[in-house]
Scaffold this motif. Structure first.
Motif, PDB file in Angstrom:
ATOM      1  N   ALA A   1      47.880  18.847 -41.604  1.00 46.90           N
ATOM      2  CA  ALA A   1      49.233  19.319 -41.816  1.00 46.90           C
ATOM      3  C   ALA A   1      49.739  18.702 -43.114  1.00 46.90           C
ATOM      4  O   ALA A   1      49.045  17.896 -43.739  1.00 46.90           O
ATOM      5  N   GLU A   2      50.938  19.087 -43.498  1.00 47.21           N
ATOM      6  CA  GLU A   2      51.517  18.596 -44.741  1.00 47.21           C
ATOM      7  C   GLU A   2      52.929  18.097 -44.456  1.00 47.21           C
ATOM      8  O   GLU A   2      53.718  18.774 -43.808  1.00 47.21           O
ATOM      9  N   LEU A   3      53.223  16.889 -44.933  1.00 49.06           N
ATOM     10  CA  LEU A   3      54.567  16.340 -44.851  1.00 49.06           C
ATOM     11  C   LEU A   3      55.222  16.535 -46.206  1.00 49.06           C
ATOM     12  O   LEU A   3      54.685  16.104 -47.229  1.00 49.06           O
ATOM     13  N   LEU A   4      56.355  17.212 -46.232  1.00 52.60           N
ATOM     14  CA  LEU A   4      57.134  17.405 -47.449  1.00 52.60           C
ATOM     15  C   LEU A   4      58.292  16.427 -47.371  1.00 52.60           C
ATOM     16  O   LEU A   4      59.046  16.425 -46.395  1.00 52.60           O
ATOM     17  N   ILE A   5      58.414  15.572 -48.385  1.00 51.52           N
ATOM     18  CA  ILE A   5      59.398  14.499 -48.328  1.00 51.52           C
ATOM     19  C   ILE A   5      60.123  14.372 -49.657  1.00 51.52           C
ATOM     20  O   ILE A   5      59.550  14.636 -50.716  1.00 51.52           O
ATOM     21  N   GLY A   6      61.375  14.001 -49.581  1.00 48.27           N
ATOM     22  CA  GLY A   6      62.183  13.667 -50.751  1.00 48.27           C
ATOM     23  C   GLY A   6      63.039  12.470 -50.390  1.00 48.27           C
ATOM     24  O   GLY A   6      63.629  12.447 -49.312  1.00 48.27           O
ATOM     25  N   THR A   7      63.091  11.454 -51.248  1.00 49.44           N
ATOM     26  CA  THR A   7      63.768  10.219 -50.882  1.00 49.44           C
ATOM     27  C   THR A   7      64.621   9.654 -52.013  1.00 49.44           C
ATOM     28  O   THR A   7      64.368   9.882 -53.179  1.00 49.44           O
ATOM     29  N   ASP A   8      65.612   8.881 -51.609  1.00 50.06           N
ATOM     30  CA  ASP A   8      66.437   8.089 -52.500  1.00 50.06           C
ATOM     31  C   ASP A   8      66.472   6.684 -51.891  1.00 50.06           C
ATOM     32  O   ASP A   8      67.186   6.442 -50.928  1.00 50.06           O
ATOM     33  N   ASP A   9      65.661   5.858 -52.264  1.00 51.10           N
ATOM     34  CA  ASP A   9      64.802   5.705 -53.439  1.00 51.10           C
ATOM     35  C   ASP A   9      63.346   5.628 -52.963  1.00 51.10           C
ATOM     36  O   ASP A   9      62.753   6.635 -52.684  1.00 51.10           O
ATOM     37  N   GLY A  10      62.786   4.438 -52.818  1.00 56.57           N
ATOM     38  CA  GLY A  10      61.396   4.281 -52.402  1.00 56.57           C
ATOM     39  C   GLY A  10      61.182   4.646 -50.943  1.00 56.57           C
ATOM     40  O   GLY A  10      62.125   4.768 -50.161  1.00 56.57           O
ATOM     41  N   SER A  11      59.905   4.809 -50.568  1.00 60.83           N
ATOM     42  CA  SER A  11      59.593   5.137 -49.174  1.00 60.83           C
ATOM     43  C   SER A  11      58.155   4.799 -48.833  1.00 60.83           C
ATOM     44  O   SER A  11      57.302   4.679 -49.713  1.00 60.83           O
ATOM     45  N   LYS A  12      57.930   4.630 -47.534  1.00 60.54           N
ATOM     46  CA  LYS A  12      56.588   4.438 -46.975  1.00 60.54           C
ATOM     47  C   LYS A  12      56.486   5.348 -45.755  1.00 60.54           C
ATOM     48  O   LYS A  12      57.447   5.509 -45.007  1.00 60.54           O
ATOM     49  N   VAL A  13      55.298   5.916 -45.540  1.00 61.29           N
ATOM     50  CA  VAL A  13      55.075   6.797 -44.403  1.00 61.29           C
ATOM     51  C   VAL A  13      53.852   6.300 -43.640  1.00 61.29           C
ATOM     52  O   VAL A  13      52.817   5.998 -44.239  1.00 61.29           O
ATOM     53  N   PHE A  14      53.992   6.236 -42.313  1.00 63.30           N
ATOM     54  CA  PHE A  14      52.912   5.822 -41.428  1.00 63.30           C
ATOM     55  C   PHE A  14      52.686   6.919 -40.393  1.00 63.30           C
ATOM     56  O   PHE A  14      53.639   7.429 -39.817  1.00 63.30           O
ATOM     57  N   VAL A  15      51.426   7.281 -40.153  1.00 61.75           N
ATOM     58  CA  VAL A  15      51.071   8.238 -39.103  1.00 61.75           C
ATOM     59  C   VAL A  15      50.143   7.528 -38.137  1.00 61.75           C
ATOM     60  O   VAL A  15      49.118   6.962 -38.543  1.00 61.75           O
ATOM     61  N   ASN A  16      50.534   7.521 -36.884  1.00 63.11           N
ATOM     62  CA  ASN A  16      49.773   6.833 -35.838  1.00 63.11           C
ATOM     63  C   ASN A  16      49.477   5.384 -36.230  1.00 63.11           C
ATOM     64  O   ASN A  16      48.387   4.871 -36.028  1.00 63.11           O
ATOM     65  N   GLY A  17      50.493   4.736 -36.826  1.00 62.12           N
ATOM     66  CA  GLY A  17      50.386   3.328 -37.178  1.00 62.12           C
ATOM     67  C   GLY A  17      49.665   3.021 -38.477  1.00 62.12           C
ATOM     68  O   GLY A  17      49.614   1.872 -38.892  1.00 62.12           O
ATOM     69  N   MET A  18      49.126   4.033 -39.142  1.00 67.75           N
ATOM     70  CA  MET A  18      48.371   3.823 -40.379  1.00 67.75           C
ATOM     71  C   MET A  18      49.190   4.270 -41.582  1.00 67.75           C
ATOM     72  O   MET A  18      49.769   5.351 -41.566  1.00 67.75           O
ATOM     73  N   PRO A  19      49.224   3.469 -42.667  1.00 63.66           N
ATOM     74  CA  PRO A  19      49.950   3.891 -43.859  1.00 63.66           C
ATOM     75  C   PRO A  19      49.256   5.070 -44.536  1.00 63.66           C
ATOM     76  O   PRO A  19      48.044   5.069 -44.705  1.00 63.66           O
ATOM     77  N   VAL A  20      50.039   6.090 -44.901  1.00 65.95           N
ATOM     78  CA  VAL A  20      49.471   7.272 -45.555  1.00 65.95           C
ATOM     79  C   VAL A  20      50.143   7.588 -46.889  1.00 65.95           C
ATOM     80  O   VAL A  20      49.676   8.451 -47.628  1.00 65.95           O
ATOM     81  N   TYR A  21      51.254   6.870 -47.195  1.00 66.91           N
ATOM     82  CA  TYR A  21      51.999   7.190 -48.419  1.00 66.91           C
ATOM     83  C   TYR A  21      52.913   6.033 -48.774  1.00 66.91           C
ATOM     84  O   TYR A  21      53.475   5.371 -47.884  1.00 66.91           O
ATOM     85  N   ARG A  22      53.060   5.815 -50.097  1.00 64.62           N
ATOM     86  CA  ARG A  22      53.990   4.793 -50.579  1.00 64.62           C
ATOM     87  C   ARG A  22      54.550   5.247 -51.927  1.00 64.62           C
ATOM     88  O   ARG A  22      53.789   5.645 -52.813  1.00 64.62           O
ATOM     89  N   PHE A  23      55.866   5.202 -52.065  1.00 71.15           N
ATOM     90  CA  PHE A  23      56.528   5.546 -53.320  1.00 71.15           C
ATOM     91  C   PHE A  23      57.482   4.421 -53.672  1.00 71.15           C
ATOM     92  O   PHE A  23      58.368   4.085 -52.884  1.00 71.15           O
ATOM     93  N   LEU A  24      57.276   3.799 -54.821  1.00 68.66           N
ATOM     94  CA  LEU A  24      58.120   2.685 -55.250  1.00 68.66           C
ATOM     95  C   LEU A  24      58.774   3.039 -56.575  1.00 68.66           C
ATOM     96  O   LEU A  24      58.184   2.850 -57.646  1.00 68.66           O
ATOM     97  N   ASN A  25      59.973   3.585 -56.508  1.00 66.36           N
ATOM     98  CA  ASN A  25      60.700   3.942 -57.712  1.00 66.36           C
ATOM     99  C   ASN A  25      62.138   4.261 -57.333  1.00 66.36           C
ATOM    100  O   ASN A  25      62.483   4.286 -56.158  1.00 66.36           O
ATOM    101  N   ILE A  26      62.961   4.528 -58.314  1.00 63.62           N
ATOM    102  CA  ILE A  26      64.353   4.893 -58.078  1.00 63.62           C
ATOM    103  C   ILE A  26      64.521   6.354 -58.475  1.00 63.62           C
ATOM    104  O   ILE A  26      64.088   6.769 -59.549  1.00 63.62           O
ATOM    105  N   ARG A  27      65.124   7.142 -57.570  1.00 62.34           N
ATOM    106  CA  ARG A  27      65.365   8.557 -57.847  1.00 62.34           C
ATOM    107  C   ARG A  27      66.427   9.079 -56.890  1.00 62.34           C
ATOM    108  O   ARG A  27      66.766   8.434 -55.912  1.00 62.34           O
TER     109      ARG A  27
END
Length: 84
Positions: free
Chosen positions: A7-33
């Protein structure tokens, strides 16, 4: 998920973010927006049955917000009630 699938997760954040699926990290964004829908697309490997999704949002300066939706490879948005 009714079956093991991608599947696909579509995400938009203000600011940084981390995503975990079933306890495992799958995404990390470290910035300001400023958050906007569908800024990033994250591939998910879902197992059959219930899958947990944890989204951690970081707010550095200014406003706060996020957008998130999941769709399968047929581009259909998947929705399910919270499992208690």
């Amino acid at each position: 998920s009714p079956e093991e699938e991608k599947a696909e997760l579509l995400i938009g954040t203000d600011d940084g973010s981390k995503v975990f699926v079933n306890g495992m990290p799958v995404y990390r964004f470290l910035n300001i927006r400023v958050a906007e829908p569908d800024q990033d697309k994250i591939s998910l490997d879902l197992k059959k049955g219930w899958n947990s999704l944890l989204i951690k949002i970081e707010n550095n300066v200014g406003g706060y917000g996020f957008y998130a939706r999941i769709r399968d490879l047929n581009k259909l948005v998947k929705v399910s009630p919270f499992k208690r």
